[in-house]
Design a protein around this motif. Structure first.
Motif, short mmCIF file in Angstrom:
data_model
loop_
_atom_site.label_atom_id
_atom_site.label_comp_id
_atom_site.label_asym_id
_atom_site.label_seq_id
_atom_site.Cartn_x
_atom_site.Cartn_y
_atom_site.Cartn_z
N ARG A 216 1.83 12.96 -0.19
CA ARG A 216 0.72 12.64 0.71
C ARG A 216 -0.14 13.87 0.99
O ARG A 216 -1.37 13.78 1.08
CB ARG A 216 1.26 12.06 2.02
CG ARG A 216 0.17 11.59 2.98
CD ARG A 216 0.75 11.00 4.24
NE ARG A 216 -0.30 10.65 5.18
CZ ARG A 216 -0.56 9.44 5.62
NH1 ARG A 216 0.17 8.42 5.20
NH2 ARG A 216 -1.53 9.21 6.48
N ASN B 277 -8.30 7.31 5.83
CA ASN B 277 -8.67 5.91 6.06
C ASN B 277 -9.09 5.19 4.78
O ASN B 277 -9.76 4.15 4.83
CB ASN B 277 -9.83 5.81 7.09
CG ASN B 277 -9.44 6.35 8.44
OD1 ASN B 277 -8.33 6.14 8.91
ND2 ASN B 277 -10.35 7.09 9.06
N GLN C 206 -2.66 6.25 1.83
CA GLN C 206 -2.91 6.04 3.26
C GLN C 206 -3.45 7.32 3.90
O GLN C 206 -2.93 7.81 4.89
CB GLN C 206 -1.65 5.56 3.96
CG GLN C 206 -1.15 4.20 3.46
CD GLN C 206 0.16 3.79 4.11
OE1 GLN C 206 0.49 4.21 5.21
NE2 GLN C 206 0.92 2.94 3.43
N VAL D 222 0.84 -1.20 0.00
CA VAL D 222 0.00 0.00 0.00
C VAL D 222 0.88 1.25 0.00
O VAL D 222 1.55 1.54 0.99
CB VAL D 222 -0.94 0.02 1.23
CG1 VAL D 222 -1.87 1.22 1.15
CG2 VAL D 222 -1.74 -1.27 1.31
N ASN E 188 2.22 5.02 0.37
CA ASN E 188 1.94 6.05 1.35
C ASN E 188 0.91 7.05 0.83
O ASN E 188 0.13 7.61 1.61
CB ASN E 188 3.24 6.77 1.73
CG ASN E 188 3.07 7.75 2.86
OD1 ASN E 188 3.03 8.96 2.64
ND2 ASN E 188 2.97 7.24 4.08
N CYS F 10 -7.42 3.41 2.43
CA CYS F 10 -6.92 2.06 2.18
C CYS F 10 -7.44 1.04 3.19
O CYS F 10 -7.30 -0.17 2.97
CB CYS F 10 -5.39 2.06 2.16
SG CYS F 10 -4.63 2.57 3.72
N GLU F 11 -8.07 1.51 4.27
CA GLU F 11 -8.61 0.58 5.27
C GLU F 11 -9.98 0.03 4.88
O GLU F 11 -10.47 -0.94 5.47
CB GLU F 11 -8.70 1.28 6.62
CG GLU F 11 -7.34 1.69 7.19
CD GLU F 11 -7.46 2.49 8.46
OE1 GLU F 11 -8.53 2.38 9.12
OE2 GLU F 11 -6.51 3.20 8.82
#
Length: 495
Positions: free
Chosen positions: A234, A108, A105, A100, A102, A110-111
């Motif tokens: 990011r 949330n 990420q 995954v 960065n 990718c969760e």
């Protein structure tokens, strides 16, 4: 004196680090072959501006299974169909994890994302919900009239441009049609005006995310840098994902208000998902819906748009391909008549054009990065735990050992072949294979031939500003998806 001390001290430090790297490589000699890493940075310097091309060239030296050290990250690159079959079919379970980046990420995402979470009960649940309520044959058949209406709107817009002698931005209109096609399926609304020349903010947001996620990121290569975010990747994806999520939050909340007031009479995907949420909040909740919509817009708009733009670019570059496709359409469908999804199985040359486009210009040059959560044996090598595994489908589609004249766009190569893109023929896997195959594949296989065939069966096309076919710029723009660097602009005229 201080100057020479600094210079010799630096040389000594670099030599020491290089020796450590060599000693480390001896301890991992079961890794696949690959270029010797430099101290600290490893092989990052070899990626270049177009990593899919750089790694394809390196594979010619080191073979179809190759390892690199990108900072502290071990990356294994698969560059042949036989190795891809081993990874995605025979050892599918070993390699079904995800590395995954960065960049995703954030918020949330990718969760909850079907594309990024590991294979687990939660993943199976989300895939089942997606397949049952969106991509099943029954659901796709039920929504066929929506797709047909959106294609008619596209043709109406192009007809207006034809009458006025205006140029059509193929990528822009393809995105709008795919955007509205999906948005009507999901929540019964257009998100773009098909008759407007204005840009669509959502397209820019999605494209920016794809570019950022595709960039080599130091935060992935050196975990210690994750909090620093030196390249700002990011930070930018946080902003872009925030814009997407706000759009979907607003749509969900608007529908919830309508339901409270008893005004909701639609039977779209959003309504179905909200019904599931009301009956069993543990089965599905607000975040699931929002992030599933995000996955769908990535998978069914940007990649499909890219494929349509590349297909039209290749057709305009080779006018004889356009003539053959139009001749088939005239004979089977009738010149200028609308094309329905049921018709596409009777258009073998058009299907060949799409397969050839996907071979030369796969939507994702690398499949979504796979990962391993434990040491895995692959052939005679050991793939270390937490490695990133990249399948270079761009390289596989141009493998000279399998494809004759791989750099030439030649749809006829598929004429007598039963090869397809459904994940069984590993020389052609633009949508991946195995349990991680793209869930939107059934939709793409329905929409691509209808949209492309409709454009060709309704108009003749020529490049703007009297640009000759041989002068058409075919430069690629590397990102998570492989877009055309310069927009394709063409003028439609009556057949």
């Amino acid at each position: 004196m201080d100057y020479y001390t600094l210079v010799f001290g630096s040389i000594f430090a670099l030599s020491f680090l290089y020796t450590l790297a060599k000693l480390s490589s001896r301890g991992t000699k079961k890794l696949p072959p690959g270029p010797s890493p430099w101290p600290i940075i490893g092989n990052i310097h070899l990626l270049g501006a177009k990593p899919h091309v750089s790694l394809a060239n390196l594979a010619k030296t080191y073979g179809p299974i190759m390892s690199l050290k990108l900072g502290q990250l071990t990356t294994v690159v698969i560059s042949s169909s036989s190795m891809a079959e081993q990874v995605l079919k025979y050892q599918d379970q070993d390699f079904s994890g995800r590395f995954v980046p960065n960049a995703v990420q954030v918020h949330n995402y990718c969760e909850f994302s079907v594309g990024w979470i590991p294979v687990c009960p939660e993943w199976r649940k989300l895939r089942r919900i997606m397949n049952t309520n969106i991509f099943s044959c029954n659901r796709l058949d039920a929504n066929q009239h929506l797709r047909s209406q959106k294609v008619k709107e596209l043709i109406a817009y192009c007809a207006k441009c034809s009458q006025e002698g205006k140029v059509v931005d193929i990528g822009e209109v393809a995105f709008k049609i795919n955007l509205n096609l999906l948005s009507n399926t999901l929540f019964s609304k257009d998100l773009a005006d098909p008759f407007s020349d204005s840009k669509v903010e959502l397209k820019d947001v999605i494209c920016e995310i794809m570019v950022e996620v595709g960039k080599p990121n130091l935060a992935d290569f050196f975990p210690i840098l994750r909090k620093i975010d030196l390249q700002g990747i990011r930070r930018r994806t946080t902003i872009h994902f925030g814009k997407l999520f706000k759009i979907f939050d607003d749509l969900i909340n608007e529908r919830l208000e309508e339901r409270k007031m008893g005004l909701s009479e639609t039977s779209d995907v959003l309504e179905t998902f909200l019904d599931i949420t009301e009956k069993d909040p543990e089965e599905m909740e607000h975040n699931h819906i929002k992030i599933m919509f995000t996955d769908l817009f990535f998978g069914a708009t940007d990649s499909t748009t890219s494929t349509l733009e590349w297909a039209m670019a290749e057709i305009l570059k080779q006018p004889e391909v356009m003539k053959k496709a139009q001749a088939e359409l005239k004979e089977i469908i009738g010149k200028g008549k609308p094309i329905e999804e049921v018709d596409t199985s009777r258009l073998p040359y058009l299907q060949c054009v799409i397969k050839e486009t996907l071979r030369m210009h796969p939507p994702l040059p690398f499949l979504v990065p796979h990962g391993v959560d434990q040491n895995v044996k692959l052939c005679d090598y050991i793939i270390p735990k937490d490695s990133q595994v990249l399948v270079n489908v761009w390289a596989i589609g141009r493998d000279i050992t399998f494809w004759e004249d791989p750099l030439i766009f030649k749809p006829e190569r598929f004429w007598s072949s039963d090869m397809n893109v459904r994940g069984q023929d590993f020389d052609l896997i633009p949508f991946s294979a195995g349990r991680r195959i793209c869930p939107a594949l059934p939709l793409a296989l329905r929409t691509l031939p209808v949209i492309l065939g409709s454009l060709l069966n309704s108009f003749n096309w020529k490049l703007e500003a009297n640009i000759g076919p041989k002068d058409l710029d075919m430069e690629e723009k590397f990102g998570f998806t492989l877009a055309k660097a310069h927009p394709l602009r063409a003028i439609p005229s009556p057949l």
